[in-house]
Design an enzyme around this catalytic site. Structure first.
Site, PDB file in Angstrom:
ATOM      1  N   GLY A 109      -5.772   2.967   6.102  1.00 41.62           N
ATOM      2  CA  GLY A 109      -4.592   2.130   6.161  1.00 41.62           C
ATOM      3  C   GLY A 109      -3.889   2.104   4.826  1.00 41.62           C
ATOM      4  N   GLY A 110      -2.871   1.263   4.732  1.00 37.99           N
ATOM      5  CA  GLY A 110      -2.089   1.198   3.517  1.00 37.99           C
ATOM      6  C   GLY A 110      -2.892   0.729   2.324  1.00 37.99           C
ATOM      7  CG  MET A 111      -3.805  -3.016   1.732  1.00 38.42           C
ATOM      8  SD  MET A 111      -3.052  -3.135   0.103  1.00 38.42           S
ATOM      9  CE  MET A 111      -4.400  -3.875  -0.829  1.00 38.42           C
ATOM     10  N   GLY A 112      -6.468   0.958   2.060  1.00 38.43           N
ATOM     11  CA  GLY A 112      -7.729   1.605   1.752  1.00 38.43           C
ATOM     12  C   GLY A 112      -8.251   2.494   2.856  1.00 38.43           C
ATOM     13  CB  VAL A 125     -13.044   1.819   6.683  1.00 37.19           C
ATOM     14  CG1 VAL A 125     -14.441   1.362   7.097  1.00 37.19           C
ATOM     15  CG2 VAL A 125     -12.200   0.610   6.302  1.00 37.19           C
ATOM     16  CE  LYS A 127     -10.093  -2.528   2.927  1.00 36.11           C
ATOM     17  NZ  LYS A 127      -9.514  -3.778   3.438  1.00 36.11           N
ATOM     18  CG  ASP A 187      -2.580  -8.280   7.721  1.00 34.11           C
ATOM     19  OD1 ASP A 187      -1.535  -8.388   8.398  1.00 34.11           O
ATOM     20  OD2 ASP A 187      -2.982  -7.190   7.262  1.00 34.11           O
TER      21      ASP A 187
END
Length: 607
Positions: free
Chosen positions: A19-22, A24, A39, A137
């Site tokens: 995703g945009g943040m990391g 997994v 993650k 979120d």
């Protein structure tokens, strides 16, 4: 990269999601020998040191936020590793197939299934909020599932909690625009109500197959969130009042988490069929929902002469309707299920996970329940019913299964002579089959209940010259071998000759053929056979004795017994017992056969 070793312990094997943040990763814990998820935040090569430091702090906060919760519907954190400006979060591994993936594949989810998922997510959120954490979120992408199907809330990357340092800059809007609460879109201070709004958007998307607020740019999406009402739902059915209540713009007027859980419990059939108000656009008489789903539970128990509730049309009645549902219904739910809600808070015994029967069923993936196949109204085979059986006992068995967390039940036929053996041998998990509680049986098995009380009577042919018990002296009366009615008949009326068969269905066949003069067993069982042969058979109307039906289970299973007892009490207090009785048994009974609902203080086998 795959096969990278993190902290000399966690071997990264393959990507599970990005995703945009990391990213997994599926990983292997070499020290404890188990599969985990790791993650990795994507802040390597960040544009400036300030941004990188902010993301490191965000990752650290995410790990702290999750680790302090500890709930079955919130992902568990095992470890946090910081090295070379990077933070790795080691979590339990769950199915990477998210709710968002499921929606892409299915389009829409039936209201009943959506309520079950929503209920589990809400319970996770309530634990999150109780720990002083806001998720901020909540969306389908962040809802995953364990192997047993339980929903798990993930990704606390922008969570905030009491005492945490703020990592977002002043006036920075964080979160996914489609799911962001209006107050967050307006950069106001977040509260738990913001997460409830996001849950409402998620429920809307589950049942409608699309998000309620859309636009070509994030700015236009946020404007729609702040200023417009969502399009009316077309497929929400009984979930519509709750969705409307969660999508109220003002956070203080939004439906509370407690009331939302009560309403979701109802739709998810944890406490089915107790009276609540009817939404004007929901047709409770519809036989099936969209996508071929099973029908949602009826939201009313109609009372003759009472007109339906019809709030005024148009969006202008949204607030008044929400007030009716969230206030009046919430109070009705609490009043109807109040005793049970308090009772479930007790902690006076071992956890359900300690039950060998429950653990074996979990590993198997379904329950095995012993039932009868030839008792009209109570339990009988049906080509059209789910699972092949229907009746009052079947309704209770399904309610117990739901309470235990099982969606799949396999019914198997047990006869009177083999019930104790089938339980002690572990062939069935429990038995719901007009199983009378007796001291002799309690030496071999245990019971929960009673859930029904019956008396013993006689079934005779309509043309027989039999008008009292004395008319049967010296005649043949059929009953089942080794049954409680057979023993009582011998004690009470030794002048009657008993003819014994393997089942009451065989006894009735002999009665219709003129081979015996009567059949004797519990009055409700006889009423069912009479209803099948109204011209040929009648009840004598000479009740004697008393039978208390219990749910049979193996001995030394206190946790499972308590869970079954809780279900029975819930069925009685919520109105579900009465609704099942009205559906299956009342049509069979004569004027003199009363509703035999046990009182809670009469449930000797439940304490």
């Amino acid at each position: 990269m795959p096969h990278t070793l993190v902290d000399g312990r966690y071997e990264l094997r393959r990507q599970l999601g990005r995703g945009g943040m990391g990213v997994v990763w599926e990983a292997y814990d070499n020290r404890l020998g188990r599969q985990v998820a790791v993650k990795e935040l994507l802040f390597r090569g960040a544009l400036d040191p300030e941004t990188q430091a902010q993301w490191v702090e965000r990752a650290r906060r995410e790990a702290q936020a999750i680790a302090r919760i500890g709930h079955e519907h919130v992902v568990a954190v095992h470890d946090v590793i910081e090295a070379d400006g990077q933070v790795w979060i080691v979590m339990e591994q769950v199915n990477p197939h998210s709710l968002a993936d499921q929606l892409r594949e299915q389009g829409r989810i039936p209201a009943l299934q959506a309520a079950q998922i929503g209920l589990e997510v809400l319970r996770g959120l309530r634990a999150v909020h109780a720990a002083g954490v806001l998720h901020r979120d909540v969306k389908p992408h962040n809802i995953l599932f364990r192997r047993d199907g339980r929903a798990v809330l993930m990704d606390f990357g922008i969570a905030t909690f009491e005492g945490a340092a703020q990592v977002t800059r002043i006036h920075e809007t964080v979160g996914t625009p489609q799911y962001l609460a209006p107050e967050l879109a307006s950069r106001l201070t977040p509260t738990p109500a913001a997460d409830l709004w996001s849950l409402g958007v998620t429920l809307y998307e589950m049942v409608e197959g699309r998000a309620p607020f859309r636009g070509p740019t994030p700015y236009e999406v946020l404007e729609a969130v702040r200023t417009t009402e969502p399009p009316p739902t077309a497929h929400a059915g009984p979930l519509r009042p709750l969705i409307d209540g969660l999508l109220v713009k003002e956070p203080g007027a939004r439906v509370s988490a407690e009331r939302a859980e009560q309403l979701l419990q109802h739709v998810a059939q944890e406490t089915p069929q107790f009276p609540v108000a009817v939404h004007p656009d929901y047709d409770p008489d519809a036989t099936r929902t969209d996508a071929g789903a099973l029908p949602s539970p009826r939201l009313t128990e109609p009372d003759a002469g009472t007109p339906p509730v019809h709030p005024p049309g148009g969006r202008s009645w949204r607030r008044r309707w929400y007030t009716l549902v969230a206030g009046g219904v919430g109070l009705a739910v609490l009043a109807a299920a109040g005793w049970f809600a308090v009772d479930r808070m007790r902690d006076d015994g071992p956890p359900l996970s300690s039950s060998p029967t429950y653990k074996a069923a979990r590993e198997r993936g379904y329950l095995i329940v012993g039932v009868k196949k030839d008792q009209p109204g109570l339990s009988e085979e049906s080509r059209t019913a789910e699972g092949g059986y229907e009746g009052f006992d079947i309704d209770l068995a399904r309610a117990i299964a739901r309470h235990l967390g099982f969606k799949k039940v396999r019914f198997t036929v047990v006869d009177t002579q083999s019930r104790e053996y089938r339980l002690s041998a572990g062939n069935v998990d429990f038995i719901v089959a007009s199983y009378s509680i007796t001291p002799a049986r309690k030496e071999k098995v245990d019971f929960a209940g009673p859930y029904y009380q019956a008396g013993q009577d006689f079934l005779v042919r309509t043309d027989a010259p039999v008008h009292s018990v004395q008319d049967l002296f010296g005649r043949d009366v059929c009953t089942v071998t080794d049954s409680t009615p057979a023993e009582r008949l011998r004690k009470e009326y030794p002048q009657i000759r008993t003819a014994q068969q393997a089942s009451y269905g065989l006894c009735v066949g002999e009665l219709l053929a003129g081979e015996v003069d009567a059949v004797s067993t519990d009055d409700i069982i006889l009423a069912g056979y009479r209803a099948q042969h109204t011209k040929e058979l009648r009840l004598l109307g000479a009740p004697f004795g008393n039978e208390e039906y219990g749910v049979g289970l193996q001995q030394n299973e206190p946790a499972l017994k308590r869970a079954i007892c809780d279900t029975i009490k819930e069925q009685i207090t919520s109105g579900a017992w009465r609704a099942s009785y009205v559906k299956h048994l009342k049509p069979l009974t004569s004027q003199g056969l009363a509703d035999q609902r046990p009182r809670l203080d009469e449930m000797a086998e439940c304490g």
